[in-house]
Scaffold this motif. Structure first.
Motif, short mmCIF file in Angstrom:
data_model
loop_
_atom_site.label_atom_id
_atom_site.label_comp_id
_atom_site.label_asym_id
_atom_site.label_seq_id
_atom_site.Cartn_x
_atom_site.Cartn_y
_atom_site.Cartn_z
N ARG B 67 8.02 0.19 1.72
CA ARG B 67 7.84 -0.13 3.13
C ARG B 67 6.59 -0.98 3.34
N SER B 68 5.46 -0.55 2.72
CA SER B 68 4.24 -1.31 2.91
C SER B 68 4.34 -2.66 2.23
N GLN B 69 5.11 -2.70 1.12
CA GLN B 69 5.28 -3.95 0.40
C GLN B 69 5.94 -4.98 1.29
N ARG B 70 6.88 -4.51 2.09
CA ARG B 70 7.64 -5.43 2.91
C ARG B 70 6.74 -6.18 3.90
N PHE B 71 5.91 -5.47 4.64
CA PHE B 71 5.12 -6.15 5.66
C PHE B 71 3.98 -6.95 5.05
N ILE B 72 3.45 -6.49 3.93
CA ILE B 72 2.35 -7.23 3.31
C ILE B 72 2.89 -8.52 2.67
N ASP B 73 4.11 -8.42 2.15
CA ASP B 73 4.75 -9.63 1.62
C ASP B 73 5.07 -10.62 2.74
N ALA B 74 5.50 -10.07 3.87
CA ALA B 74 5.81 -10.92 5.02
C ALA B 74 4.54 -11.60 5.53
N ALA B 75 3.43 -10.87 5.52
CA ALA B 75 2.14 -11.45 5.94
C ALA B 75 1.75 -12.58 5.00
N PHE B 76 1.99 -12.35 3.71
CA PHE B 76 1.70 -13.39 2.72
C PHE B 76 2.53 -14.64 3.02
N ASP B 77 3.80 -14.44 3.32
CA ASP B 77 4.70 -15.57 3.59
C ASP B 77 4.27 -16.34 4.85
N LEU B 112 -4.69 -5.02 8.30
CA LEU B 112 -6.01 -5.41 7.80
C LEU B 112 -6.40 -4.55 6.58
N ALA B 113 -6.14 -3.24 6.68
CA ALA B 113 -6.48 -2.34 5.57
C ALA B 113 -5.71 -2.72 4.30
N HIS B 114 -4.45 -3.06 4.46
CA HIS B 114 -3.65 -3.43 3.30
C HIS B 114 -4.07 -4.78 2.72
N MET B 115 -4.39 -5.74 3.60
CA MET B 115 -4.79 -7.07 3.13
C MET B 115 -6.10 -7.00 2.37
N SER B 116 -7.03 -6.12 2.85
CA SER B 116 -8.33 -6.05 2.20
C SER B 116 -8.24 -5.42 0.81
N ARG B 117 -7.10 -4.76 0.50
CA ARG B 117 -6.93 -4.16 -0.82
C ARG B 117 -5.97 -4.95 -1.70
N ASP B 118 -5.49 -6.06 -1.19
CA ASP B 118 -4.51 -6.86 -1.93
C ASP B 118 -5.19 -8.12 -2.47
N GLN B 119 -5.06 -8.31 -3.76
CA GLN B 119 -5.73 -9.43 -4.43
C GLN B 119 -5.27 -10.79 -3.92
N LEU B 132 -5.20 -16.78 2.20
CA LEU B 132 -4.73 -16.51 0.84
C LEU B 132 -5.86 -16.77 -0.15
N ALA B 133 -5.93 -15.92 -1.17
CA ALA B 133 -7.00 -16.02 -2.15
C ALA B 133 -6.99 -17.35 -2.89
N ARG B 139 -12.68 -16.18 0.66
CA ARG B 139 -13.40 -15.36 -0.32
C ARG B 139 -12.58 -14.10 -0.60
N VAL B 140 -12.38 -13.82 -1.89
CA VAL B 140 -11.61 -12.64 -2.26
C VAL B 140 -12.51 -11.41 -2.20
N ALA B 141 -11.96 -10.27 -1.71
CA ALA B 141 -12.73 -9.03 -1.63
C ALA B 141 -13.13 -8.58 -3.02
N THR B 142 -14.30 -7.93 -3.11
CA THR B 142 -14.78 -7.51 -4.43
C THR B 142 -14.05 -6.26 -4.90
#
Lengths: 77, 164
Positions: B67-77, B112-119, B132-133, B139-142
């Protein structure tokens, strides 16, 4: 290859293995089924995250909960 | 009141109704997911009772990924297609407009929480702006911050109070 349920000795150990949600919030217990199967006790848990709606499930072997420590009396004596 | 004002008023009402329904949908989706997880647990227990090997690995198993993969992938797109960094609230609105379901009481904050943890994502120029990184302006999160955020804590779970 089948896998065995993780044997735990305390509720705290279950909590430690489950950790927290990836969003940082603590899990909330949604359902729990404790059942005896083939002389062992199993604890089937479902937890959900109140912040992001994620869920996690786990089945623990809690038979050690009911096994007395063999050295308990010796230590007390 | 002019007909334009009437239409605007009606639009506000419909928007409010949509927000209420979205809140209800989030709650229902969470309850369904919980019940499905419980069903899987019961299937596993029945399989154990029958002497069979567990149909799925037993032990902590996260069911949130799809489920979370779906929206984070959509955000990436959305970011990839747009080609420019966006504020996370605007990105959340675009996902919502596109019919992508983001769970949580505050979907934008969850995104936002998911994006900050996604490379694949990183901070863009400006507060709350993400891109996008792979972009030079981002800047990519550390790694250190992610590791601390995932550190488990003791007594994290209120115990033995099942809620259906």
């Amino acid at each position: 290859m089948g896998r065995q349920a993780v044997a735990v000795t305390s509720v705290e150990e279950e909590d430690r293995l489950l950790g927290t949600c990836s969003c940082g919030s603590a899990w909330r217990l949604a359902s729990e089924d404790v059942v005896p199967i083939s002389r062992r006790w199993y604890d089937a848990l479902v937890l959900c995250c109140p912040s992001c709606g994620a869920s996690i499930r786990a089945i623990f072997d809690i038979t050690p909960f009911f096994v007395p420590h063999s050295r308990a009396w010796a230590r007390a004596a | 009141m002019t007909y334009v004002e009437v239409l605007r008023s009606k639009r506000q009402t419909v928007l409010a109704e949509i927000e209420i329904l979205r809140g209800e949908a989030t709650s229902v989706a969470t309850r369904i997911s919980t019940k499905e997880s419980q069903l899987h647990n019961l299937d596993d227990l029945l399989a154990l009772e029958a002497g069979a090997e567990a149909p799925v690995p037993i032990g902590p198993e996260r069911s949130q990924s799809s489920r979370s993969q779906r929206f984070i992938d959509a955000a990436f797109d959305v970011l990839k297609t747009g080609g420019t960094p966006l504020h996370y609230r605007i990105l959340s609105e675009r996902l919502s407009d596109g019919g992508v379901y983001v769970p949580g009481k505050d979907p934008a904050a969850n995104l936002l929480a998911h994006m900050s943890r996604d490379q694949r994502f990183g901070r863009g120029p400006g507060r709350g702006v993400y891109g996008l990184a792979e972009w030079s302006s981002v800047r990519v999160a550390t790694q250190g911050r992610r590791a601390r955020a995932r550190k488990p804590t003791s007594s994290s779970r209120p115990r033995r109070t099942p809620r259906g």
